[in-house]
Enzyme design. Sequence first.
Site, PDB file in Angstrom:
ATOM      1  N   GLU A 136       8.992  16.523  14.945  1.00  0.00           N
ATOM      2  CA  GLU A 136       9.565  16.358  13.607  1.00  0.00           C
ATOM      3  C   GLU A 136       8.873  17.338  12.661  1.00  0.00           C
ATOM      4  OE1 GLU A 136       8.636  12.725  11.414  1.00  0.00           O
ATOM      5  OE2 GLU A 136      10.773  12.530  11.049  1.00  0.00           O
ATOM      6  N   GLY A 187      -4.745   5.703   3.331  1.00  0.00           N
ATOM      7  CA  GLY A 187      -4.222   4.976   4.485  1.00  0.00           C
ATOM      8  C   GLY A 187      -5.308   4.490   5.413  1.00  0.00           C
ATOM      9  N   VAL A 208      -7.424   1.584   2.868  1.00  0.00           N
ATOM     10  CA  VAL A 208      -6.680   0.393   2.431  1.00  0.00           C
ATOM     11  C   VAL A 208      -5.639  -0.018   3.485  1.00  0.00           C
ATOM     12  CG1 VAL A 208      -5.131  -0.510   0.651  1.00  0.00           C
ATOM     13  CG2 VAL A 208      -7.077   0.910   0.004  1.00  0.00           C
ATOM     14  N   GLY A 209      -4.914   0.975   4.009  1.00  0.00           N
ATOM     15  CA  GLY A 209      -3.904   0.678   5.031  1.00  0.00           C
ATOM     16  C   GLY A 209      -4.539   0.052   6.264  1.00  0.00           C
ATOM     17  N   CYS A 244      13.473  11.162   7.377  1.00  0.00           N
ATOM     18  CA  CYS A 244      13.309  10.735   8.766  1.00  0.00           C
ATOM     19  C   CYS A 244      14.632  10.795   9.519  1.00  0.00           C
ATOM     20  CB  CYS A 244      12.751   9.325   8.789  1.00  0.00           C
ATOM     21  SG  CYS A 244      13.679   8.207   7.733  1.00  0.00           S
ATOM     22  N   GLU A 291       9.059   1.738  10.999  1.00  0.00           N
ATOM     23  CA  GLU A 291      10.148   2.714  10.787  1.00  0.00           C
ATOM     24  C   GLU A 291       9.494   4.083  10.811  1.00  0.00           C
ATOM     25  OE1 GLU A 291      13.078   1.764  10.814  1.00  0.00           O
ATOM     26  OE2 GLU A 291      13.144  -0.269  10.030  1.00  0.00           O
ATOM     27  N   LYS A 320       0.877  -1.175   0.000  1.00  0.00           N
ATOM     28  CA  LYS A 320       0.000   0.000   0.000  1.00  0.00           C
ATOM     29  C   LYS A 320       0.910   1.219   0.000  1.00  0.00           C
ATOM     30  CE  LYS A 320      -1.785   3.139   1.851  1.00  0.00           C
ATOM     31  NZ  LYS A 320      -1.611   4.535   1.370  1.00  0.00           N
ATOM     32  N   GLY A 349      -4.166   3.398  -2.298  1.00  0.00           N
ATOM     33  CA  GLY A 349      -5.442   3.892  -1.768  1.00  0.00           C
ATOM     34  C   GLY A 349      -5.172   4.718  -0.535  1.00  0.00           C
TER      35      GLY A 349
END
Length: 473
Positions: free
Chosen positions: A378, A202, A205-206, A278, A244, A169, A200
């Site tokens: 962040e 998140g 679909v995620g 990141c 991650e 995904k 798709g």
Amino acid sequence: MERIDQIYIDGAFVTPHGDEWFNLFNPATEEVIGQVRLADAEDARRAIAAARRAFPAFSRTTRADRLAMLERMRAAVAAHEDELLEAIVREYGAPAARSRWMASYAHQVIAAAAEVLAHYDFERQAGTARVVMQPLGVAGLITPWNSDAGFICGKLATALAAGCTAVIKPSEMSALQTRIVTQALHEAGLPPGVFNIVTGRGEVVGAEISASPDVAKISFTGSTTVGKAILRAGAETLKRVTLELGGKSPMVVLDDADFATAVPLAVQAGFMNSGQACIAGTRILVPASRKAEFEALLAREVSATKSGDPRDADTAIGPMVSAKQWERVQRYIRLGLSEGARLLVGGEGRPEGMKRGWCVKPTVFTDVRNDMTIAREEIFGPVLSLITYRDEDEAVAIANDTLYGLHAYVVSGDPQRGARVAARLEAGRVLVNTLAHEPKAPFGGFKQSGIGRENGPYGLEAYLEPKAMVVAA
Ligand code: NAD
């Protein structure tokens, strides 16, 4: 105007059941350059079912079979490198050097996974037991927009090396890049269902992949907030999870450092991938005794760093990926000012003379305290914080005073001393006097930067479960 209206399930390009269209932008011009038809939960279920059907046969393939498949994948993705490069520039806005690196990394990371597979010991002895490392099952691979092809290829190659099948995904904002990678992987001629790619949303679909009882493993790269949601969703079925996540990495400049090398290193580490990295070194820790000297050199270096059109060869920092990301960076710059940090260079708005494009001014705040929001959260843009420390112990304490622990950098005139300081830092990876990437080394975070590791044998084992067998004579 590109229209992408197919996803990839069971070895074929198919029209999604989902019918939402999503606009794709060129971040350098803010123009709509395409549309993608998004997959929905039904598509995710079909993809998972295909991967599940493919798993029994694929998990029994030999090392040699899988090495041959990985080599076909590598060659196919390499053959599309220039096309991928163009999509990275158009859709993501990475400047020349970075976009070339990203386009080539996509096939290099497959080669790296193949090398790990070639040497990995799937069977070992533990006392009287024979221990076999067995593939987990269907892997759900969920990736972000800041290195689309690299994450898709890296995670997929590792999952397949282990003998897992996969449902991928990718980010909906990276559909042009994903289409090229999908086409290349299709040309590699893997058995149907072994990998499936469903672009798709998140939360649709995620979320379906994260909760599915037919998915054994999730490997996710993205934000810490979403990582926690995935961990919660996977808890019900006790999924194996590799996360991650974000970072707020320290760049510890020791008092014996040569600033002629330390300053350019800090700028590169801070602004890598246009600040949308990141592992960016966003908190620069300098000795209070040498603050003025460092500030002067840093201001000069950053002022000479060009943020703008990714097609301009002088550009080091491209646009932010989206209007939302641009706004987010602007908000943090305002927050820095309102919390009392001093602007050394940069600031709100677009770079001088730019009217369009989601570019930001490369920005450095000084007089930053580590408890300010800009030092804790962040930002994911080219905004750095300069923080001073009195002595080495305080430098280590500030470096470790963060929720994150993905990466750290140390610069010292003495590599041995740099390594001693590195040993005290809570981070999954520490680079001393270098920015060199080591693909064989494990990659991942301490604390809220994630769970588990990718790359090398550590990364492969994240898709394997040890099975012990004791057979009485
Ligand atoms: P994101 O977390 O918003 O999205 C990442 C992926 O997760 C996307 O594909 C998204 O559609 C999907 N997603 C969103 N909500 C979901 C849900 N509820 N369930 C399942 N999937 C969901 O992150 P992003 O904005 O795409 O990327 C930026 C973030 O990624 C930054 O925080 C950055 O630090 C992090 N990142 C980490 C690494 C690393 O290796 N540690 C590398 C790159 C980026």
